[in-house]
Design an enzyme around this catalytic site. Sequence first.
Site, PDB file in Angstrom:
ATOM      1  N   LYS A 153       7.538 -39.837  34.315  1.00 17.81           N
ATOM      2  CA  LYS A 153       7.178 -39.330  32.975  1.00 17.81           C
ATOM      3  C   LYS A 153       5.731 -39.730  32.704  1.00 17.81           C
ATOM      4  O   LYS A 153       5.444 -40.676  31.968  1.00 17.81           O
ATOM      5  CB  LYS A 153       8.152 -39.869  31.912  1.00 17.81           C
ATOM      6  CG  LYS A 153       8.164 -39.019  30.633  1.00 17.81           C
ATOM      7  CD  LYS A 153       9.380 -39.324  29.800  1.00 17.81           C
ATOM      8  CE  LYS A 153       9.297 -38.762  28.389  1.00 17.81           C
ATOM      9  NZ  LYS A 153       9.379 -37.313  28.284  1.00 17.81           N
ATOM     10  N   GLU A 178      13.627 -26.709  35.130  1.00 16.30           N
ATOM     11  CA  GLU A 178      13.920 -27.266  33.802  1.00 16.30           C
ATOM     12  C   GLU A 178      13.028 -26.558  32.807  1.00 16.30           C
ATOM     13  O   GLU A 178      12.269 -25.654  33.182  1.00 16.30           O
ATOM     14  CB  GLU A 178      13.677 -28.785  33.801  1.00 16.30           C
ATOM     15  CG  GLU A 178      12.238 -29.173  34.110  1.00 16.30           C
ATOM     16  CD  GLU A 178      12.023 -30.680  34.131  1.00 16.30           C
ATOM     17  OE1 GLU A 178      12.730 -31.406  33.422  1.00 16.30           O
ATOM     18  OE2 GLU A 178      11.113 -31.127  34.869  1.00 16.30           O
ATOM     19  N   LEU A 192      12.268 -33.876  35.544  1.00 21.68           N
ATOM     20  CA  LEU A 192      12.386 -35.139  34.837  1.00 21.68           C
ATOM     21  C   LEU A 192      13.868 -35.348  34.547  1.00 21.68           C
ATOM     22  O   LEU A 192      14.506 -34.466  33.956  1.00 21.68           O
ATOM     23  CB  LEU A 192      11.605 -35.108  33.520  1.00 21.68           C
ATOM     24  CG  LEU A 192      11.690 -36.429  32.783  1.00 21.68           C
ATOM     25  CD1 LEU A 192      10.778 -37.472  33.427  1.00 21.68           C
ATOM     26  CD2 LEU A 192      11.349 -36.269  31.318  1.00 21.68           C
ATOM     27  N   TYR A 222       4.758 -42.482  29.680  1.00 19.84           N
ATOM     28  CA  TYR A 222       5.144 -42.483  28.268  1.00 19.84           C
ATOM     29  C   TYR A 222       6.648 -42.317  28.123  1.00 19.84           C
ATOM     30  O   TYR A 222       7.353 -41.999  29.092  1.00 19.84           O
ATOM     31  CB  TYR A 222       4.398 -41.388  27.494  1.00 19.84           C
ATOM     32  CG  TYR A 222       4.926 -39.983  27.701  1.00 19.84           C
ATOM     33  CD1 TYR A 222       4.694 -39.286  28.873  1.00 19.84           C
ATOM     34  CD2 TYR A 222       5.671 -39.345  26.704  1.00 19.84           C
ATOM     35  CE1 TYR A 222       5.181 -37.989  29.056  1.00 19.84           C
ATOM     36  CE2 TYR A 222       6.155 -38.053  26.872  1.00 19.84           C
ATOM     37  CZ  TYR A 222       5.909 -37.382  28.052  1.00 19.84           C
ATOM     38  OH  TYR A 222       6.393 -36.118  28.226  1.00 19.84           O
TER      39      TYR A 222
HETATM   40  N1  PLP Z   1      12.189 -32.332  31.017  1.00 21.01           N
HETATM   41  C1  PLP Z   1      10.938 -32.407  30.540  1.00 21.01           C
HETATM   42  C2  PLP Z   1       9.832 -31.755  31.308  1.00 21.01           C
HETATM   43  C3  PLP Z   1      10.662 -33.087  29.346  1.00 21.01           C
HETATM   44  O1  PLP Z   1       9.409 -33.174  28.878  1.00 21.01           O
HETATM   45  C4  PLP Z   1      11.743 -33.663  28.631  1.00 21.01           C
HETATM   46  C5  PLP Z   1      11.529 -34.383  27.378  1.00 21.01           C
HETATM   47  O2  PLP Z   1      10.437 -34.537  26.917  1.00 21.01           O
HETATM   48  C6  PLP Z   1      13.037 -33.538  29.152  1.00 21.01           C
HETATM   49  C7  PLP Z   1      13.225 -32.876  30.356  1.00 21.01           C
HETATM   50  C8  PLP Z   1      14.206 -34.132  28.440  1.00 21.01           C
HETATM   51  O3  PLP Z   1      14.204 -35.528  28.587  1.00 21.01           O
HETATM   52  P1  PLP Z   1      14.937 -36.475  27.533  1.00 21.01           P
HETATM   53  O4  PLP Z   1      16.339 -35.989  27.431  1.00 21.01           O
HETATM   54  O5  PLP Z   1      14.851 -37.821  28.151  1.00 21.01           O
HETATM   55  O6  PLP Z   1      14.187 -36.353  26.262  1.00 21.01           O
END
Ligand code: PLP
Length: 279
Positions: free
Chosen positions: A147, A179, A203, A33
């Site tokens: 993701k 994170e 991620l 997603y």
């Molecule tokens: N880390 C995780 C586990 C996330 O679910 C998300 C966003 O949903 C992020 C980091 C941040 O990612 P992004 O900046 O692409 O939204």
Amino acid sequence: MPDIAFVNGRFLPWQDATVSIDDRGFQFGDAVYEVIRTYRGSPFELGAHLDRLDRSAAQLSIPQPYTRKQWTQWIHQGLSLAGYPDAKIYIQVTRGVAPREHNFPVESRPTVVMTIRAIHAIGPETRRTGVTACTREDLRWGRCDIKSVNLLANVLAREEARKASVFETILVRDGCVMEGAVSNVMAVQGDVIVTAPESPRILSGVTRTVVLKLAGREELVVEERFMSVDSLYQADEVFLTGTTIEILGVVLIDGKLIGSGRPGPVTQALAARWALLTG
Ligand code: PLP
């Protein structure tokens, strides 16, 4: 202005937007997603989000159903139907519909779902005062860089945040900060920004990438390395990054005050740069 739903190439009334109970996204979480937001009608970093969708799908051998041009057309069509200037676009691509067997089905076409909703942005007061967090053991699998919709450990971590009456749960593996449950975490130590390196353990956020570029413009040094929970507590500033979170100062972690207990000057400078970029 309506919320918009899209299934397999058709925009539908919300109540008619359904997928099969045999869909592997539902049965196995066999799906990837993206969440993209718009600023004044324009999707932010669309290319980077579609790149990550491609990467996630490729890692799981889920065929990409649309070309870049087709995705862009569907998204823009959905945005004009919805009419929200600040919208949250959710895209999910599953391996498709097949009788429930773990192995990849011989024949299946990916299922594509997209929704477009108004975004509930974090208010200026929260941004001014900063938010709180707790740390918890990272229970996720070994491919957090994909993701995927397998978010059970993230769901449990978010529930921990709710129970602890804090904004976010920071995930810790072997004593190191990975994170947030829905965000990336950055710590400021002097003029150095420390954040976990890209690896299968995190991620790689689209916001993270943009913020690290902005940090370079503030003449900050970026160190992509793992840090201990103690060094997080002792940081001058801590902030979260994410598509809907943007840049958000963290002022209390596990009951310990971070820095001055207010979002610090680096967080504020980066947030100001972010506002210029997106405003
Ligand atoms: N880390 C995780 C586990 C996330 O679910 C998300 C966003 O949903 C992020 C980091 C941040 O990612 P992004 O900046 O692409 O939204």
